[in-house]
Write a protein that holds these residues in place. Structure first.
Motif, PDB file in Angstrom:
ATOM      1  N   ARG A 127      -8.648  -4.685 -15.796  1.00 22.28           N
ATOM      2  CA  ARG A 127      -8.745  -3.262 -15.470  1.00 22.28           C
ATOM      3  C   ARG A 127      -7.363  -2.680 -15.179  1.00 22.28           C
ATOM      4  O   ARG A 127      -7.025  -1.580 -15.610  1.00 22.28           O
ATOM      5  CB  ARG A 127      -9.651  -3.079 -14.257  1.00 22.28           C
ATOM      6  CG  ARG A 127      -9.724  -1.650 -13.761  1.00 22.28           C
ATOM      7  CD  ARG A 127     -10.726  -1.497 -12.651  1.00 22.28           C
ATOM      8  NE  ARG A 127     -10.306  -2.201 -11.436  1.00 22.28           N
ATOM      9  CZ  ARG A 127     -11.043  -2.257 -10.333  1.00 22.28           C
ATOM     10  NH1 ARG A 127     -12.220  -1.690 -10.287  1.00 22.28           N
ATOM     11  NH2 ARG A 127     -10.612  -2.908  -9.263  1.00 22.28           N
ATOM     12  N   MET A 142      -0.670   0.561 -10.714  1.00 19.23           N
ATOM     13  CA  MET A 142      -2.049   0.088 -10.581  1.00 19.23           C
ATOM     14  C   MET A 142      -2.106  -1.148  -9.691  1.00 19.23           C
ATOM     15  O   MET A 142      -1.248  -2.002  -9.721  1.00 19.23           O
ATOM     16  CB  MET A 142      -2.610  -0.229 -11.961  1.00 19.23           C
ATOM     17  CG  MET A 142      -4.076  -0.626 -11.953  1.00 19.23           C
ATOM     18  SD  MET A 142      -5.140   0.661 -11.252  1.00 19.23           S
ATOM     19  CE  MET A 142      -6.720  -0.194 -11.216  1.00 19.23           C
ATOM     20  N   MET A 143      -3.181  -1.198  -8.910  1.00 18.52           N
ATOM     21  CA  MET A 143      -3.369  -2.285  -7.948  1.00 18.52           C
ATOM     22  C   MET A 143      -4.338  -3.339  -8.461  1.00 18.52           C
ATOM     23  O   MET A 143      -5.326  -3.009  -9.116  1.00 18.52           O
ATOM     24  CB  MET A 143      -3.990  -1.721  -6.667  1.00 18.52           C
ATOM     25  CG  MET A 143      -3.067  -0.892  -5.854  1.00 18.52           C
ATOM     26  SD  MET A 143      -2.537  -1.902  -4.480  1.00 18.52           S
ATOM     27  CE  MET A 143      -2.459  -0.690  -3.211  1.00 18.52           C
ATOM     28  N   PRO A 155      -1.194   8.103  -4.401  1.00 20.60           N
ATOM     29  CA  PRO A 155      -1.564   7.021  -5.314  1.00 20.60           C
ATOM     30  C   PRO A 155      -1.474   7.491  -6.762  1.00 20.60           C
ATOM     31  O   PRO A 155      -1.602   8.677  -7.041  1.00 20.60           O
ATOM     32  CB  PRO A 155      -3.020   6.719  -4.954  1.00 20.60           C
ATOM     33  CG  PRO A 155      -3.297   7.416  -3.691  1.00 20.60           C
ATOM     34  CD  PRO A 155      -2.320   8.522  -3.547  1.00 20.60           C
ATOM     35  N   GLY A 156      -1.252   6.566  -7.659  1.00 20.27           N
ATOM     36  CA  GLY A 156      -1.168   6.957  -9.054  1.00 20.27           C
ATOM     37  C   GLY A 156      -1.411   5.773  -9.963  1.00 20.27           C
ATOM     38  O   GLY A 156      -1.164   4.629  -9.604  1.00 20.27           O
ATOM     39  N   ALA A 157      -1.910   6.075 -11.142  1.00 18.95           N
ATOM     40  CA  ALA A 157      -2.257   5.018 -12.086  1.00 18.95           C
ATOM     41  C   ALA A 157      -1.013   4.353 -12.668  1.00 18.95           C
ATOM     42  O   ALA A 157      -1.116   3.319 -13.322  1.00 18.95           O
ATOM     43  CB  ALA A 157      -3.125   5.583 -13.200  1.00 18.95           C
ATOM     44  N   ASP A 158       0.171   4.954 -12.452  1.00 13.34           N
ATOM     45  CA  ASP A 158       1.391   4.276 -12.923  1.00 13.34           C
ATOM     46  C   ASP A 158       1.724   3.073 -12.056  1.00 13.34           C
ATOM     47  O   ASP A 158       2.527   2.239 -12.426  1.00 13.34           O
ATOM     48  CB  ASP A 158       2.568   5.269 -12.971  1.00 13.34           C
ATOM     49  CG  ASP A 158       2.748   5.994 -11.634  1.00 13.34           C
ATOM     50  OD1 ASP A 158       1.863   5.870 -10.765  1.00 13.34           O
ATOM     51  OD2 ASP A 158       3.777   6.672 -11.476  1.00 13.34           O
ATOM     52  N   PHE A 217      -6.645  -5.899  -6.403  1.00 11.34           N
ATOM     53  CA  PHE A 217      -7.007  -6.069  -5.003  1.00 11.34           C
ATOM     54  C   PHE A 217      -7.419  -7.507  -4.707  1.00 11.34           C
ATOM     55  O   PHE A 217      -7.973  -8.188  -5.561  1.00 11.34           O
ATOM     56  CB  PHE A 217      -8.174  -5.147  -4.644  1.00 11.34           C
ATOM     57  CG  PHE A 217      -7.867  -3.684  -4.845  1.00 11.34           C
ATOM     58  CD1 PHE A 217      -7.400  -2.915  -3.795  1.00 11.34           C
ATOM     59  CD2 PHE A 217      -8.052  -3.079  -6.076  1.00 11.34           C
ATOM     60  CE1 PHE A 217      -7.117  -1.572  -3.970  1.00 11.34           C
ATOM     61  CE2 PHE A 217      -7.772  -1.738  -6.259  1.00 11.34           C
ATOM     62  CZ  PHE A 217      -7.305  -0.980  -5.209  1.00 11.34           C
ATOM     63  N   LYS A 260       0.827  -1.211   0.000  1.00 11.60           N
ATOM     64  CA  LYS A 260       0.000   0.000   0.000  1.00 11.60           C
ATOM     65  C   LYS A 260       0.859   1.258   0.000  1.00 11.60           C
ATOM     66  O   LYS A 260       0.466   2.278  -0.576  1.00 11.60           O
ATOM     67  CB  LYS A 260      -0.934   0.000   1.214  1.00 11.60           C
ATOM     68  CG  LYS A 260      -2.166  -0.849   0.972  1.00 11.60           C
ATOM     69  CD  LYS A 260      -3.174  -0.677   2.080  1.00 11.60           C
ATOM     70  CE  LYS A 260      -4.406  -1.512   1.797  1.00 11.60           C
ATOM     71  NZ  LYS A 260      -4.905  -2.166   3.011  1.00 11.60           N
TER      72      LYS A 260
END
Lengths: 280, 283
Positions: free
Chosen positions: A169, A99-100, A94-97, A102, A71
């Motif tokens: 996603r 991506m998690m 947080p950033g889309a570079d 879950f 995290k």
């Protein structure tokens, strides 16, 4: 059939200069204030470097802070001290570079499978045209074999299918790094094995930096280039880093026939057992 | 065992069955409620037969009402309208008050769900006024508006506020952290988080509030109209009682009940349509 090799040989597909410092975790400490007015230290001085095309598995007993570590890299939590750098840039939010994926899928239940992927694409890929966005979504749905279920809602899917949506996603927005928090943890054994294969296929075609939390030694050896084994919390540290000497693409059956596999597996299990006894 | 206990539960509230489309033996879903209805009618009949001064028998009541039932939309003079017109007049008041109330309640609920400070400020007001019978607002409304109709609408407006405010706030403040984490990782701006994540995630709660509000509003309008007079199903009941025409009161009770069911059903349909969720998950 399975030739041992160092991970450096197999991961020079991108620029070599990033090999050692794509993601750098430096003296990372995470502590929470506790009831006695002091501090409970969860992570105590984590140092780790991940290469640009490297698949890292982080393994440890529950409560060792491995999810917290992920995290912090994802920016969802802040470190108490120490820093994380992605391509030399410090991570603060947080950033889309990064991506998690879950553990509990985190799909939005009011959107169809397609719209769940589409939402991420819409948020992140501003520069693409409408048609390009559409193609991107369809490509990634096809990649995880969900084209037929594209108009279904998450509640109509099995756990394995849900996680495939989560993976589609995550990959659709082309992150620099993929962070997976026990992505197969909530699945039954058969589905888990199949999905591991699928994810590994995708990764072997398009290698990128991956950080995966797991508590399954076999999963770690099968998928990862290196396995980071953590000691028990509180005050968890990196106990040992194992390099997995098998070349990609990997074949599970072939792996199981090699002696190296069992040496590695026993070594990892010994490590975990040692800390399990300490914990209890 | 399971299907049996399930349909027994649904027999108790036939409404639930028809809405959620629960599976089960169809004869149980039709016959068990029918038997219960029949038992009520028989009981009514027995009482009416032995105490003739107390109430008409179901058959007498039916005969007395046949004109109302066959011609719900007659106009025979200024105050002499069919029961359909009365119902429409009441529905119009409820709808106006309910829509105005919802327009105010949803934004307030959204706001106090998002902001703990706003919650601290507003919550005592909600808790203070929520237990007050909405009819208590009628004199205040009459003092403000001096007219029966706007006052009735105002009371319905007040009625519709509380359940919607409370449930909207609950829905907004209990959006799963997982959804918000997704929004954060995707770097959604705050405004879009609200429209794309928080709003749709709390819609089921908002609809729970709306359904409760509308249900109570429909209860309250009858009492309000008894007090304000004029054209409406509530005043009709009071008027018929004053004319000692208990048969019409029985008819009105049934009409009010059926209308309440239909209102609830309509709102559940809207909920399914708006939340884009498969039917089985609503209700």
């Amino acid at each position: 059939m399975v030739k041992p090799s160092s991970y450096f040989e197999s991961s020079d597909r991108r620029q070599a200069e990033f090999d050692t410092d794509f993601l750098v975790i430096q003296d990372l400490v995470k502590a929470y204030p506790n009831n006695e007015g002091g501090q409970t230290v969860i992570l105590d001085g984590i140092n780790l470097t991940v290469g640009p095309n490297e698949f890292i598995a982080i393994i440890g007993h529950s409560g060792c802070g491995k999810s917290t570590l992920l995290k912090i890299v994802g920016g969802l939590e802040r470190a108490t001290s120490g820093q994380v750098f992605l391509e030399s840039q410090p991570i603060r939010k947080p950033g889309a570079d990064r991506m998690m994926v879950f553990q509990q899928y985190s799909l939005l239940p009011w959107l169809t499978v397609r719209d769940n992927v589409r939402l991420a694409v819409d948020e992140v890929c501003h520069r693409l045209s409408l048609a390009q966005k559409k193609t991107l979504v369809e490509e990634h749905l096809a990649m995880v074999n969900l084209t037929a279920a594209a108009t279904k809602y998450p509640d109509e899917l099995s756990g394995g299918m849900k996680q495939r949506v989560g993976i589609a996603r995550a990959l659709a927005i082309r992150p620099k790094m993929l962070l997976m928090d026990e992505p197969f943890g909530a699945l039954d054994a058969l589905t888990r094995g199949r999905l591991q294969r699928q994810v590994l296929d995708i990764w072997e075609r398009n290698p990128q930096a991956v950080m995966m939390i797991t508590h399954d030694v076999d999963e770690a050896i099968y998928m990862a280039d290196r396995i980071v084994m953590m000691t028990n919390g509180p005050n968890a540290q990196i106990g040992e880093i194992l390099t997995v000497p098998f070349e990609h693409p990997r074949d599970r059956t072939a792996l199981r026939e090699s002696k190296d596999y069992y040496d590695l597996r026993n070594h990892a299990l010994d490590f975990l057992d040692r800390y399990f006894e300490q914990a209890s | 065992m399971q299907p049996k206990s399930r349909s027994r539960a649904s027999a108790r509230s036939g409404r639930q069955t028809s809405l959620s489309g629960e599976r089960g033996f169809p004869w149980e879903n039709i016959f068990l409620p029918a038997i219960a209805f029949l038992a009520i009618i028989v009981l009514w009949w027995v009482i009416a037969t032995f105490f003739t001064t107390l109430m008409p028998t179901p058959w007498d009541a039916f005969q007395a009402n046949i004109d109302y039932i066959l011609n719900p939309f007659f106009r025979r003079g200024p105050g002499n309208l069919g029961i359909g017109w009365l119902l429409l007049a009441s529905l119009r008041r409820v709808m106006l008050g309910f829509l105005l109330g919802s327009l105010v309640a949803i934004p307030i609920g959204f706001w106090i769900g998002l902001s703990p400070r706003a919650m601290k400020a507003i919550n005592p007001i909600v808790q203070l006024f929520r237990p007050v019978s909405p009819v208590a607002w009628l004199p205040i409304a009459l003092a403000i508006f001096n007219l029966a109709n706007p006052s009735a609408i105002f009371v319905i407006f007040i009625t519709s506020l509380w359940p919607t405010v409370i449930n909207t706030a609950l829905g907004v403040s209990s959006v799963p952290k997982d959804y918000l984490d997704v929004a954060r990782v995707l770097e959604m701006p705050r405004w879009r988080q609200m429209t794309k994540i928080i709003w749709p995630a709390s819609l089921p709660y908002i609809f729970t509030g709306l359904r409760l509000s509308l249900g109570i509003a429909w209860l309250v309008i009858v009492a309000v109209e008894m007090l304000t007079g004029g054209i409406g199903i509530g005043f009709f009941i009071w008027d018929e009682w004053n004319r000692l025409s208990l048969s019409s009161v029985f008819l009105a009770v049934i009409v009010i009940g059926l209308t309440g069911l239909v209102l609830d059903y309509i709102i559940s349909l809207i909920q399914q349509w708006v939340t884009h969720r498969p039917a089985r998950q609503t209700s």
